[in-house]
Motif scaffolding. Structure first.
Motif, PDB file in Angstrom:
ATOM      1  N   ALA A  94      -4.499  -7.238  -5.231  1.00  0.00           N
ATOM      2  CA  ALA A  94      -4.104  -6.410  -4.085  1.00  0.00           C
ATOM      3  C   ALA A  94      -2.982  -5.501  -4.557  1.00  0.00           C
ATOM      4  O   ALA A  94      -1.857  -5.933  -4.715  1.00  0.00           O
ATOM      5  CB  ALA A  94      -3.642  -7.288  -2.925  1.00  0.00           C
ATOM      6  N   ARG A  95      -3.286  -4.229  -4.768  1.00  0.00           N
ATOM      7  CA  ARG A  95      -2.354  -3.378  -5.492  1.00  0.00           C
ATOM      8  C   ARG A  95      -1.900  -2.133  -4.731  1.00  0.00           C
ATOM      9  O   ARG A  95      -1.529  -1.155  -5.339  1.00  0.00           O
ATOM     10  CB  ARG A  95      -2.993  -2.938  -6.819  1.00  0.00           C
ATOM     11  CG  ARG A  95      -3.015  -4.052  -7.836  1.00  0.00           C
ATOM     12  CD  ARG A  95      -3.465  -3.526  -9.184  1.00  0.00           C
ATOM     13  NE  ARG A  95      -3.243  -4.502 -10.227  1.00  0.00           N
ATOM     14  CZ  ARG A  95      -3.650  -4.343 -11.477  1.00  0.00           C
ATOM     15  NH1 ARG A  95      -4.284  -3.256 -11.832  1.00  0.00           N
ATOM     16  NH2 ARG A  95      -3.416  -5.266 -12.383  1.00  0.00           N
ATOM     17  N   SER A  96      -1.957  -2.143  -3.437  1.00  0.00           N
ATOM     18  CA  SER A  96      -1.472  -0.954  -2.733  1.00  0.00           C
ATOM     19  C   SER A  96      -0.296  -1.322  -1.866  1.00  0.00           C
ATOM     20  O   SER A  96       0.830  -1.419  -2.327  1.00  0.00           O
ATOM     21  CB  SER A  96      -2.591  -0.313  -1.930  1.00  0.00           C
ATOM     22  OG  SER A  96      -3.104  -1.219  -0.974  1.00  0.00           O
ATOM     23  N   GLU A  97      -0.549  -1.570  -0.556  1.00  0.00           N
ATOM     24  CA  GLU A  97       0.549  -1.939   0.329  1.00  0.00           C
ATOM     25  C   GLU A  97       1.280  -3.186  -0.163  1.00  0.00           C
ATOM     26  O   GLU A  97       2.458  -3.370   0.117  1.00  0.00           O
ATOM     27  CB  GLU A  97       0.025  -2.185   1.748  1.00  0.00           C
ATOM     28  CG  GLU A  97      -0.346  -0.925   2.491  1.00  0.00           C
ATOM     29  CD  GLU A  97      -1.791  -0.528   2.282  1.00  0.00           C
ATOM     30  OE1 GLU A  97      -2.284   0.249   3.094  1.00  0.00           O
ATOM     31  OE2 GLU A  97      -2.415  -0.982   1.296  1.00  0.00           O
ATOM     32  N   MET A  98       0.600  -4.044  -0.882  1.00  0.00           N
ATOM     33  CA  MET A  98       1.193  -5.303  -1.308  1.00  0.00           C
ATOM     34  C   MET A  98       1.502  -5.329  -2.805  1.00  0.00           C
ATOM     35  O   MET A  98       1.908  -6.352  -3.327  1.00  0.00           O
ATOM     36  CB  MET A  98       0.222  -6.454  -0.999  1.00  0.00           C
ATOM     37  CG  MET A  98      -0.241  -6.519   0.428  1.00  0.00           C
ATOM     38  SD  MET A  98       1.059  -6.967   1.554  1.00  0.00           S
ATOM     39  CE  MET A  98       1.194  -8.717   1.202  1.00  0.00           C
ATOM     40  N   GLY A  99       1.312  -4.229  -3.513  1.00  0.00           N
ATOM     41  CA  GLY A  99       1.425  -4.310  -4.956  1.00  0.00           C
ATOM     42  C   GLY A  99       2.013  -3.096  -5.612  1.00  0.00           C
ATOM     43  O   GLY A  99       2.934  -2.478  -5.110  1.00  0.00           O
ATOM     44  N   LYS A 100       1.425  -2.714  -6.738  1.00  0.00           N
ATOM     45  CA  LYS A 100       2.080  -1.748  -7.617  1.00  0.00           C
ATOM     46  C   LYS A 100       2.156  -0.350  -7.029  1.00  0.00           C
ATOM     47  O   LYS A 100       2.997   0.443  -7.427  1.00  0.00           O
ATOM     48  CB  LYS A 100       1.391  -1.715  -8.978  1.00  0.00           C
ATOM     49  CG  LYS A 100       0.055  -1.000  -9.029  1.00  0.00           C
ATOM     50  CD  LYS A 100      -0.425  -0.909 -10.462  1.00  0.00           C
ATOM     51  CE  LYS A 100      -1.664  -0.053 -10.574  1.00  0.00           C
ATOM     52  NZ  LYS A 100      -2.116   0.081 -11.963  1.00  0.00           N
ATOM     53  N   LYS A 101       1.288  -0.012  -6.074  1.00  0.00           N
ATOM     54  CA  LYS A 101       1.368   1.307  -5.472  1.00  0.00           C
ATOM     55  C   LYS A 101       2.484   1.379  -4.430  1.00  0.00           C
ATOM     56  O   LYS A 101       2.971   2.457  -4.111  1.00  0.00           O
ATOM     57  CB  LYS A 101       0.031   1.684  -4.833  1.00  0.00           C
ATOM     58  CG  LYS A 101      -1.084   1.883  -5.837  1.00  0.00           C
ATOM     59  CD  LYS A 101      -2.360   2.312  -5.141  1.00  0.00           C
ATOM     60  CE  LYS A 101      -3.473   2.511  -6.150  1.00  0.00           C
ATOM     61  NZ  LYS A 101      -4.731   2.906  -5.495  1.00  0.00           N
ATOM     62  N   ALA A 102       2.852   0.231  -3.862  1.00  0.00           N
ATOM     63  CA  ALA A 102       3.872   0.228  -2.817  1.00  0.00           C
ATOM     64  C   ALA A 102       5.266   0.037  -3.380  1.00  0.00           C
ATOM     65  O   ALA A 102       6.234   0.587  -2.846  1.00  0.00           O
ATOM     66  CB  ALA A 102       3.573  -0.875  -1.803  1.00  0.00           C
TER      67      ALA A 102
END
Length: 309
Positions: A94-102
């Protein structure tokens, strides 16, 4: 000031280290020496020679320090595909809101809010070798699987680095080290589905790692058994089996469900703009948009594996 900054970062659930800017030259020397190794494969040579950038940014402030932050992530996301009347449970990062993008946006927001009234500034440093900087700063240690671990987070975190004008005259420069626990543990080595983790050396064969194939379009090599596929991209096997992740492995998100029509669209090879808004949001949340060219092949193999199980 540094202690106040550390406490502010901790209050947001993150951990950090700060080093004087002079360590940038040491970091660059590390990578130059790594690049000279004779046992590197082509992918590793490309990473060392092309991926990193060490120049201080052109900013309105004079850089004096390097700030490295670890921000915790869920271990993975539960995913359910609806296909041919069945529910197929899978896992994904999970790499957006919860990860590297956020993490870059979130840390920049609270750091700016804290530092601006004090007259200090930050500027993102995304092209530094973040794992190496984290280990050298003492924030992290390597595992046998070449993945970084931070105390209290295991290996499930995102690293973010910044140049700053915060004064920093100290900062330990730690030896590159593997966690002490790894000296007597072979769990990741024994459970690596492709044999990419090697017993005779610390550096893994990343051209044999399942992540390498899962994130590259095209046919899987003939030697790669279809049975090894277990997640949408990357490979979580060595992290899920690692004793150092025992306390974090149940920190998951989801489930994220794809109905029959959404599954068909993902299998079709269409591009992200061709997806309905709801599907785009799910794809971005899971970080699948970075590897969308490989998704039809990966999903198809996972669905077929489920049907034949």
């Amino acid at each position: 000031m540094i202690e106040l900054l550390s406490q502010e970062i901790l209050s947001h659930g993150d951990k950090s280290r700060i080093l004087p800017l002079e360590r940038l030259a040491d970091l660059q020397k590390d990578i130059a020496e790594f690049e000279e190794r004779q046992d590197l494969n082509g992918f590793q040579k490309w990473i060392a020679g092309s991926l990193y950038q060490f120049d201080s940014p052109a900013a309105d402030f004079g850089s004096r320090s390097l700030l490295i932050i670890a921000s915790p992530n869920p271990a993975y996301a539960k995913v359910i595909f609806h296909w041919q009347g069945q529910k197929v449970p899978l896992i994904c990062l999970a790499r957006s809101e919860m990860g590297k993008k956020a993490a870059p946006a979130r840390t920049k927001q609270y750091l700016t809010r804290f530092l601006k009234p004090l007259g200090y500034h930050i500027q993102a440093a995304p092209r530094l070798p973040l794992k190496r900087l984290a280990v050298r700063s003492g924030l992290a240690a390597y595992g046998r699987n070449n993945i970084c671990y931070v105390e209290g987070m295991g290996s499930f975190f995102t690293l973010v680095a910044y140049f700053s004008d915060i004064p920093c005259d100290a900062g330990d420069w730690h030896e590159l080290r593997v966690m002490e626990h790894c000296q007597s543990c072979n769990a990741c080595l024994k459970n690596c589905p492709t044999g990419a983790i090697l017993p005779e050396r610390f550096l893994i064969d990343n051209e044999r790692c399942l992540s390498y194939f899962n994130e590259s379009p095209g046919d899987f090599p003939d030697w790669l058994p279809r049975s090894v596929h277990h997640c949408l991209y990357d490979c979580l096997m060595c992290q899920r089996i690692c004793p150092q992740n025992r306390e974090r492995i149940d920190h998951v998100t989801g489930p994220v469900e794809f109905d029959e029509a959404e599954t068909a669209l993902l299998l079709s090879g269409k591009t992200l703009p061709e997806f309905p808004p709801a599907l785009r949001r799910k794809v971005r949340f899971l970080g699948m948009d970075e590897w969308l060219g490989a998704m039809p092949r990966n999903i198809r193999v996972l669905l077929e594996n489920h049907q034949s199980a």
